[in-house]
Design an enzyme around this catalytic site. Structure first.
Site, mmCIF file in Angstrom:
data_model
loop_
_atom_site.group_PDB
_atom_site.id
_atom_site.type_symbol
_atom_site.label_atom_id
_atom_site.label_comp_id
_atom_site.label_asym_id
_atom_site.label_seq_id
_atom_site.Cartn_x
_atom_site.Cartn_y
_atom_site.Cartn_z
ATOM 1 C CB SER A 1 44.090 82.101 54.945
ATOM 2 O OG SER A 1 44.988 81.554 53.984
ATOM 3 N N GLY B 1 45.518 89.852 49.675
ATOM 4 C CA GLY B 1 44.961 88.694 48.983
ATOM 5 C C GLY B 1 44.277 87.760 49.962
ATOM 6 C CB CYS B 2 41.485 85.370 49.528
ATOM 7 S SG CYS B 2 41.962 84.634 47.953
ATOM 8 C CE1 TYR B 3 44.199 79.533 48.639
ATOM 9 C CE2 TYR B 3 44.657 80.744 46.625
ATOM 10 C CZ TYR B 3 44.115 79.647 47.260
ATOM 11 O OH TYR B 3 43.493 78.675 46.527
#
Lengths: 343, 343, 343, 343
Positions: free
Chosen positions: A150, A145-147
């Protein structure tokens, strides 16, 4: 040169992927499938995109390609994955379908039975910098996932060194493309412009169990993590501010050295000097994850930025493809051209 | 491989130029000079830029480079140009100093005597698609203004065909980077956000005499053109809406064919289907000029979009360098990587 | 104190109207009807709005109110208007249904027969500053379009004085709220942010026949006007740049005096000093129309700005209600509170 | 009717204050002083502002006014405060000069000796909802910082009830007007647009000691609070996401009841239903502080939003003036007019 197929070609991640692949030295696009725009030419609806014909998913000839990228909603992705694997394709899935290892956890967070629970054990989690060894021989890669990308990249060195000690709090902020291309009240320009909104804060967002699973795999005892996403009035980019309690006695230089030794050979991780913070301007339109490190008493405060559509999705997917085939990992991912003024 | 020097390296156009040159196949950066940041490393102040040392203009060794780009204020540019030419360098000037052929007109619009009037006759106007023949042997290229590029390229086919008949009205809209990097009240975020402002409208903007001079060179009788620029709340991009009266009897298909035959082999001009209009989304972060054609009674309404820092400045400057040296004109100007969602 | 009903209460214009009416000294809201949100409380979906119950249009008791505002799609508005008039209500229609006097022209531009052609002759065009005399005794007011308001108010003095001489060209720019609250691809944040797009340019937008009809009523021979709207990346506001050719011999001071004498007593028209141009910052969140006048040879270049939801819609609707009842025209329309920093 | 003077009239907070005061029922503006624009008329530089003459600070006749507002830089404010107090004026200081009670702490954070340390004991901290009793007889009010207002109001009920238990982490996000009107590189449109930037995170921002001082006054043992501000690409508004650990056993309904009973009669505090989060859209252009409450295990996650220029500065200053004089606290602070679409 391999041939790849793309499902969900007109989603934001699909479009981004096509932008990347048209310049990839070792892969070319065999087909681009879109449910909503089948029969059209891509460039007719999307300025700056190449004039690719869009086929319907049912027309896709899986035998003609070596690998497929799935830019599909969860649930749908798993169904396509099994067909592609059976046809002998490798699969890189940008949906959430193969990120969680436990079908029961999937059901709890996604509200339905996992469509292909037997495949879960075969999937590799594609956080490339950390898992590239396992990806190299893998046929089914779950793109993170993108989150989580990060959050996990900046936390990894702390976890590896055993420094994490207590509850991690992640306060994340994402641009609107993270919410997808389908128009909704919440993504209307007038709703977003001049606004800033928290959503799914605390322990309610679906990316939370993904992050906790990985942290636990890495041997951190993290179970009560807090994660608060917010919607930013920008098109692209995620910035996560991460509050990581550590054992007393750490200092900033030691921490910085730790990060430097962990990531110094990584082309897509930029480590800032101590006291500098990551911003969206560091990363937008690139495959970079930029990390800043600060320390306040015994809490490490990490700032990490990436482009949610590139390093947080399609760029990392290409990086995973490069890892599968053993190509230079930067292939197709070093961009040229003038971006500074958008920073 | 040639070596190039850059003066004004930390202006927006200087930064953009560096972004382009670091990926150019036949040119490398010999020096980057900056008055305000001399002695610093470029990447310290500007995320995503390479770690170039910045020298002071006085330290520049002109004998070490083949060509210099001048990203300087007008007046200052001409003074540096003469030194560079005397040192045997070719010069591409991104300022206004060599665009107007007549020193008296320069004085009228810029409020002072031209610093090097004797050089004016030697300068070639670098609207590459139209003037590439003359550029090829030229030592001093005047890079066109950003607005004029967005107006002259779409008007050229009409003028060549003798179709223009009456007063042209140009209503242009530009992003904030066009106003330069120096902070001013008018470029403060709070002044620009949620706002839209006309400025220097009618016959008062310095780009007007540049456009009229070129149109007259092309044989159009245009002398009373109106030009109204406006400031858009975006970082980059120019869109010009051009009202061009023609003789009766034109039709849209004929016009479209004319544009197609004029520009079909130009890699940096995109001609839209009749009835489609150019938008910033077509061009931002590229070296393209996108042109839409519409017709209302006998008025041709052209919409033309470009990125003011690339096709309107540094991209066109690189294109001119490519023309000088006879390299493939697209060298260093075809970008890769994921831009669609910023559109 | 009168009671008013609102149809289409959750459209942008409906919401704006409610914001205004809750502070009106002589009118209070009898009912607020919404097709999509009937049964809900307004403040549940819309922060900062009052806790009004929303009823379905069918539940509206027309006998309980003195006047209704129609914030409905065209076609639908006319059907509700006839019912309200028959129930003895006055009607202020914010749709396009009663703006065009000729049912044939309506059909040509809206693609269907006018639903209530017999009512057309009864409707007054509510451009308050110009038509307030006729509005005062009128039961059915057609509230002008947002673009036409921004064009007609600045053109009126020229037309009245007989100065207009030739084809008017209007280049207009509008914020996104003008496109309505229903989510569409074109109003997605990612489509609009950093972008700027022309649409319906030349002689194709439905507001063109409305403007030409009024100009002809005023005795101008205008028939070939050009009108080019563009979508701005802002939530609110319209700026129209108007190129109006005049007979030779006009000068800027004379023009300015003409505008001053025409509009000096108008509380909602701000005339700028010669050479100053209107911007969105002058008007957003107010009921003002700000006008700047410039002259280039014999072309008057007018810049006119207004808030499309207030002076271009709901504010002007309240102003028309004030005119109908003979109240101070500024009633409910002078706002307080801190707006400068959004300028 | 009292007369008030304003120092720093052309700062953002000064302008906002004037916008509020021109509609105040009991106060009128005696003078507006500006160092940079003395001699000019306010409306000439600032659209939508009234045509007030601006005097130089030295010309201000302190004997002619009852109260002065100081919208000045810290240091400068204290010097003007002593003069105003000696002239018999009441003073509301919007700078930081009288917020910290301890001159040594002031020196530590502001880098210089406090200019008027003897006055510190006389100053009342003007967090109106909490301290209005003490303000009522006070001659020198220290208006709270914008960030502290957004943090202290939501924390107050927890502290009062003794529920806070451990380190508070505050992750705040502010619009650009918080950085002042003077143009800087960091407030240039191109630097801010499409960007999002942390700054002064951890324990380095000057608002941290202000918050800790108040929390300690309230009896909380808070000493190691973390505070991380970020710059948002919006003109106005602060949203603070606050992670407040509590003793085990709290539940969301109990918490909500606590907040309701604390704040139910406060006109400027909006408490959201459990599970709803504050956004900028709730508050921009109002004097409201909107608070959302969530609970994740034993951590209360508060979201609090306010307009930094109104409730975070000039609106709260007017509220404090109302408290000093015993006027209805909402006087001059309930705005009308159409704001929903900026949400």
């Amino acid at each position: 040169m391999i041939e790849v197929g793309i499902f969900g070609a007109t989603s934001y991640t699909g479009l981004e992927l096509i932008s990347l692949l048209v310049n990839h030295p070792y892969a070319c696009i065999g087909f681009a499938a879109s449910f909503s725009k089948a029969g059209e030419i891509l460039s007719d609806s999307f300025p700056k995109m190449p004039p690719l014909p869009l086929i319907s998913p049912g027309e896709a000839d899986l035998s003609s390609v070596d690998l497929v990228f799935l830019c599909l909603p969860h649930g749908e992705a798993a169904e396509t994955a099994i067909q592609a694997l059976e046809a002998g394709c490798k699969v890189i899935d940008l949906s959430a379908d193969f990120r969680l290892k436990d079908a029961a956890v999937y059901k709890q967070w996604y509200g339905k039975d996992h469509p292909q629970p037997d495949l879960l054990a075969d999937a590799c989690y594609g956080l490339t910098e950390i898992t590239r060894e396992s990806i190299s021989g893998c046929s089914l890669v779950a793109n993170p996932g993108c989150y989580p990308t990060s959050v996990l990249l900046p936390l990894y060195p702390l976890v590896q060194e055993g420094l994490l000690h207590g509850q991690v709090i992640v306060d994340s902020k994402s641009g609107v493309s993270g919410a997808g291309r389908r128009p909704k009240e919440t993504t209307h320009f007038v709703s977003v412009n001049d606004n800033f909104s928290p959503y799914s804060i605390g322990r309610t967002h679906r990316h939370l169990p993904e992050m906790e699973q990985v942290l636990q795999d890495w041997g951190s005892g993290q179970t009560g993590m807090l994660f608060s996403p917010h919607l930013l009035p920008v098109s692209r980019g995620i910035l996560s501010t991460i509050y990581a309690p550590t054992k007393n006695g750490t200092n900033l230089d030691t921490l910085h050295n730790l990060y430097q030794s962990t990531y110094q050979n990584e082309p897509f991780i930029e480590l800032l000097a101590p006291g500098k913070h990551a911003t969206l301007a560091h990363v937008v339109h690139t495959n970079m994850c930029t990390i800043g490190i600060a320390l306040a008493d015994s809490t490490v405060i990490l700032t990490a930025a990436l482009d949610n559509l590139i390093k947080g999705a399609s760029g990392q997917a290409v990086q995973n493809m490069n890892a599968i085939y053993g190509w230079e990992e930067t292939s197709g991912l070093i961009f040229t051209g003038g971006h500074h003024a958008s920073t």
